[in-house]
Scaffold this motif. Structure first.
Motif, PDB file in Angstrom:
ATOM      1  N   LYS A 191       0.818  -1.209   0.000  1.00 16.89           N
ATOM      2  CA  LYS A 191       0.000   0.000   0.000  1.00 16.89           C
ATOM      3  C   LYS A 191       0.854   1.263   0.000  1.00 16.89           C
ATOM      4  CE  LYS A 191      -3.974  -2.036   2.390  1.00 16.89           C
ATOM      5  NZ  LYS A 191      -4.871  -1.946   3.571  1.00 16.89           N
ATOM      6  N   LEU A 192       2.043   1.174  -0.565  1.00 17.89           N
ATOM      7  CA  LEU A 192       2.947   2.318  -0.567  1.00 17.89           C
ATOM      8  C   LEU A 192       3.189   2.836  -1.981  1.00 17.89           C
ATOM      9  CD1 LEU A 192       5.737   1.357   1.995  1.00 17.89           C
ATOM     10  CD2 LEU A 192       4.140   3.248   2.183  1.00 17.89           C
ATOM     11  N   THR A 193       3.321   4.149  -2.063  1.00 18.16           N
ATOM     12  CA  THR A 193       3.770   4.779  -3.308  1.00 18.16           C
ATOM     13  C   THR A 193       5.186   5.276  -3.067  1.00 18.16           C
ATOM     14  OG1 THR A 193       2.995   6.971  -2.655  1.00 18.16           O
ATOM     15  CG2 THR A 193       1.423   5.538  -3.815  1.00 18.16           C
ATOM     16  N   TYR A 194       5.882   5.613  -4.135  1.00 14.67           N
ATOM     17  CA  TYR A 194       7.241   6.127  -3.961  1.00 14.67           C
ATOM     18  C   TYR A 194       7.234   7.405  -3.129  1.00 14.67           C
ATOM     19  CZ  TYR A 194       9.057   2.778  -7.346  1.00 14.67           C
ATOM     20  OH  TYR A 194       9.432   1.622  -7.980  1.00 14.67           O
ATOM     21  N   GLY A 195       6.230   8.220  -3.338  1.00 15.62           N
ATOM     22  CA  GLY A 195       6.150   9.475  -2.586  1.00 15.62           C
ATOM     23  C   GLY A 195       5.936   9.240  -1.103  1.00 15.62           C
ATOM     24  N   SER A 196       4.999   8.331  -0.761  1.00 13.83           N
ATOM     25  CA  SER A 196       4.730   8.058   0.655  1.00 13.83           C
ATOM     26  C   SER A 196       5.914   7.355   1.317  1.00 13.83           C
ATOM     27  CB  SER A 196       3.464   7.213   0.802  1.00 13.83           C
ATOM     28  OG  SER A 196       3.609   5.968   0.136  1.00 13.83           O
ATOM     29  N   LEU A 197       6.611   6.518   0.557  1.00 10.08           N
ATOM     30  CA  LEU A 197       7.788   5.835   1.098  1.00 10.08           C
ATOM     31  C   LEU A 197       8.865   6.848   1.473  1.00 10.08           C
ATOM     32  CD1 LEU A 197       9.307   3.236   1.774  1.00 10.08           C
ATOM     33  CD2 LEU A 197      10.069   3.138  -0.611  1.00 10.08           C
ATOM     34  N   GLY A 198       9.046   7.850   0.634  1.00  6.03           N
ATOM     35  CA  GLY A 198      10.033   8.886   0.926  1.00  6.03           C
ATOM     36  C   GLY A 198       9.681   9.662   2.182  1.00  6.03           C
ATOM     37  N   ARG A 199       8.385   9.993   2.334  1.00  4.12           N
ATOM     38  CA  ARG A 199       7.954  10.736   3.523  1.00  4.12           C
ATOM     39  C   ARG A 199       8.121   9.901   4.794  1.00  4.12           C
ATOM     40  NH1 ARG A 199       3.979  12.292  -0.187  1.00  4.12           N
ATOM     41  NH2 ARG A 199       2.534  10.690   0.581  1.00  4.12           N
ATOM     42  N   ILE A 200       7.784   8.615   4.693  1.00  6.21           N
ATOM     43  CA  ILE A 200       7.925   7.735   5.866  1.00  6.21           C
ATOM     44  C   ILE A 200       9.398   7.577   6.241  1.00  6.21           C
ATOM     45  CG2 ILE A 200       7.634   5.364   6.692  1.00  6.21           C
ATOM     46  CD1 ILE A 200       5.069   5.235   5.019  1.00  6.21           C
ATOM     47  N   TYR A 201      10.244   7.463   5.219  1.00 14.55           N
ATOM     48  CA  TYR A 201      11.682   7.332   5.478  1.00 14.55           C
ATOM     49  C   TYR A 201      12.207   8.556   6.230  1.00 14.55           C
ATOM     50  CZ  TYR A 201      16.700   7.445   4.714  1.00 14.55           C
ATOM     51  OH  TYR A 201      18.045   7.546   4.897  1.00 14.55           O
ATOM     52  N   LYS A 202      11.795   9.747   5.783  1.00 12.27           N
ATOM     53  CA  LYS A 202      12.230  10.974   6.451  1.00 12.27           C
ATOM     54  C   LYS A 202      11.714  11.022   7.891  1.00 12.27           C
ATOM     55  CE  LYS A 202      12.669  13.894   2.332  1.00 12.27           C
ATOM     56  NZ  LYS A 202      12.161  15.098   1.624  1.00 12.27           N
ATOM     57  N   ASP A 203      10.485  10.549   8.087  1.00 19.53           N
ATOM     58  CA  ASP A 203       9.900  10.542   9.429  1.00 19.53           C
ATOM     59  C   ASP A 203      10.670   9.600  10.353  1.00 19.53           C
ATOM     60  OD1 ASP A 203       7.746  11.064  11.416  1.00 19.53           O
ATOM     61  OD2 ASP A 203       7.353   8.926  11.110  1.00 19.53           O
ATOM     62  N   ILE A 204      10.997   8.416   9.834  1.00 17.85           N
ATOM     63  CA  ILE A 204      11.754   7.443  10.637  1.00 17.85           C
ATOM     64  C   ILE A 204      13.132   7.999  10.979  1.00 17.85           C
ATOM     65  CG2 ILE A 204      12.911   5.190  10.559  1.00 17.85           C
ATOM     66  CD1 ILE A 204      10.510   4.143   8.978  1.00 17.85           C
ATOM     67  N   ASN A 205      13.768   8.614  10.000  1.00 17.30           N
ATOM     68  CA  ASN A 205      15.092   9.189  10.219  1.00 17.30           C
ATOM     69  C   ASN A 205      15.042  10.289  11.280  1.00 17.30           C
ATOM     70  OD1 ASN A 205      17.955   9.500   9.456  1.00 17.30           O
ATOM     71  ND2 ASN A 205      17.299  11.498   8.701  1.00 17.30           N
ATOM     72  N   SER A 206      13.999  11.111  11.227  1.00 20.68           N
ATOM     73  CA  SER A 206      13.846  12.192  12.197  1.00 20.68           C
ATOM     74  C   SER A 206      13.610  11.641  13.602  1.00 20.68           C
ATOM     75  CB  SER A 206      12.680  13.098  11.786  1.00 20.68           C
ATOM     76  OG  SER A 206      12.474  14.124  12.740  1.00 20.68           O
ATOM     77  N   ARG A 207      12.760  10.618  13.691  1.00 22.95           N
ATOM     78  CA  ARG A 207      12.490  10.011  14.998  1.00 22.95           C
ATOM     79  C   ARG A 207      13.753   9.398  15.594  1.00 22.95           C
ATOM     80  NH1 ARG A 207       6.604   6.983  14.995  1.00 22.95           N
ATOM     81  NH2 ARG A 207       5.452   8.510  13.767  1.00 22.95           N
ATOM     82  N   LEU A 208      14.513   8.715  14.743  1.00 22.41           N
ATOM     83  CA  LEU A 208      15.728   8.065  15.227  1.00 22.41           C
ATOM     84  C   LEU A 208      16.735   9.095  15.733  1.00 22.41           C
ATOM     85  CD1 LEU A 208      17.367   5.513  15.665  1.00 22.41           C
ATOM     86  CD2 LEU A 208      18.157   5.665  13.296  1.00 22.41           C
ATOM     87  N   GLN A 209      16.895  10.190  15.005  1.00 17.36           N
ATOM     88  CA  GLN A 209      17.821  11.239  15.441  1.00 17.36           C
ATOM     89  C   GLN A 209      17.389  11.819  16.786  1.00 17.36           C
ATOM     90  OE1 GLN A 209      19.053  14.223  12.603  1.00 17.36           O
ATOM     91  NE2 GLN A 209      18.814  12.819  10.883  1.00 17.36           N
ATOM     92  N   ASP A 210      16.088  12.014  16.958  1.00 16.47           N
ATOM     93  CA  ASP A 210      15.594  12.544  18.235  1.00 16.47           C
ATOM     94  C   ASP A 210      15.882  11.570  19.379  1.00 16.47           C
ATOM     95  OD1 ASP A 210      14.659  14.846  17.079  1.00 16.47           O
ATOM     96  OD2 ASP A 210      12.599  14.124  16.841  1.00 16.47           O
ATOM     97  N   GLU A 211      15.644  10.291  19.124  1.00 17.07           N
ATOM     98  CA  GLU A 211      15.857   9.303  20.187  1.00 17.07           C
ATOM     99  C   GLU A 211      17.340   9.123  20.495  1.00 17.07           C
ATOM    100  OE1 GLU A 211      12.581   6.280  20.872  1.00 17.07           O
ATOM    101  OE2 GLU A 211      12.957   6.053  18.715  1.00 17.07           O
ATOM    102  N   LEU A 212      18.181   9.189  19.470  1.00 20.66           N
ATOM    103  CA  LEU A 212      19.622   9.064  19.700  1.00 20.66           C
ATOM    104  C   LEU A 212      20.168  10.253  20.484  1.00 20.66           C
ATOM    105  CD1 LEU A 212      20.946   7.668  16.284  1.00 20.66           C
ATOM    106  CD2 LEU A 212      20.634   6.439  18.438  1.00 20.66           C
ATOM    107  N   SER A 213      19.501  11.394  20.378  1.00 21.46           N
ATOM    108  CA  SER A 213      19.957  12.577  21.119  1.00 21.46           C
ATOM    109  C   SER A 213      19.732  12.426  22.621  1.00 21.46           C
ATOM    110  CB  SER A 213      19.235  13.829  20.611  1.00 21.46           C
ATOM    111  OG  SER A 213      17.863  13.816  20.994  1.00 21.46           O
ATOM    112  N   LEU A 214      18.937  11.433  23.011  1.00 23.64           N
ATOM    113  CA  LEU A 214      18.619  11.234  24.428  1.00 23.64           C
ATOM    114  C   LEU A 214      19.520  10.206  25.102  1.00 23.64           C
ATOM    115  CD1 LEU A 214      14.717  11.116  24.132  1.00 23.64           C
ATOM    116  CD2 LEU A 214      16.136  13.072  24.798  1.00 23.64           C
ATOM    117  N   ILE A 215      20.382   9.556  24.330  1.00 21.97           N
ATOM    118  CA  ILE A 215      21.239   8.520  24.903  1.00 21.97           C
ATOM    119  C   ILE A 215      22.695   8.783  24.559  1.00 21.97           C
ATOM    120  CG2 ILE A 215      19.411   6.782  24.784  1.00 21.97           C
ATOM    121  CD1 ILE A 215      20.790   5.632  22.320  1.00 21.97           C
TER     122      ILE A 215
END
Length: 213
Positions: free
Chosen positions: A27-51
């Motif tokens: 159920k993914l398009t290339y556009g939605s995959l790109g947005r999800i990837y950016k979201d995951i990357n942003s979340r990971l950076q935020d969580e890594l900043s806490l440890i």
């Protein structure tokens, strides 16, 4: 996913699981995959900043998670109460904490020295030189007595004497107390010498779970 669990990046892990479900459902398009990837990357950076993440020298990883007991399986079996200090000595060495490594090695040595001392009826001593001199004295007494049991043990105690001399030399300290700081290189040398000593005596000494009693 396992790496995210190790990092305790739970929010990122949820996002990744959701992505995997979408991929499975196609159920993914290339556009939605790109947005999800950016979201995951942003979340990971935020969580890594806490440890905090410690990067370990690859050559020291063997001390942190050894495949077998650091001082040999027989030493671990004969000195079960020394296992925490054996493991902590390895972990401290892996993280470059030389003085802390030597502290735990000092405790490991006490188990071994008291066990050897018990075999020769040698009382506890506060210095390497005292132990060495007493071992030499007792060995000479038994050598003169020429007992049958001593003939089998004499080669062992000669090797133990050599091991203790090696430990004393790398320890660079007349007492068995930490009176200065130790570099990682010095700690690794001491680790090697103590390990040789413990592996040497383990097959000969009786099980000693409570040598400090």
């Amino acid at each position: 996913m396992k790496s995210l669990e190790v990092l305790d990046a739970r929010v990122t892990a949820i996002a990744v699981r959701n992505l995997l479900l979408l991929l499975k459902a196609k159920k993914l398009t290339y556009g939605s995959l790109g947005r999800i990837y950016k979201d995951i990357n942003s979340r990971l950076q935020d969580e890594l900043s806490l440890i905090q993440i410690f990067v370990m020298d690859g050559s020291k990883a063997k001390y942190f998670e050894p495949g077998t007991p650091l001082f040999g399986p027989e030493a671990a079996d004969k000195f079960p109460l020394a296992i925490p200090d054996m493991e902590d000595a390895g972990k401290c060495l892996a993280f470059g904490q030389g003085t802390a490594t030597v502290y735990h090695l000092m405790r490991v040595m006490e188990y071994g020295l008291r066990a050897v001392g018990a075999m020769l009826e040698i009382p506890y001593a506060p210095s390497w030189e005292s132990y060495l001199s007493q071992i030499r004295k007792k060995a000479e007494e038994k050598r003169v007595a020429k007992t049958i049991d001593w003939k089998g043990l004499e080669p062992f105690f000669l090797l133990v004497e050599g091991d203790l001399t090696a430990v004393k030399l790398v320890w660079r300290n007349p007492t068995m107390h930490i009176q200065r700081r130790y570099s990682v290189q010095e700690a690794e040398e001491i680790f090697s010498a103590v390990r040789s000593f413990m592996m040497r005596i383990a097959p000969q000494v009786p099980p000693s779970p409570s040598v400090f009693d």
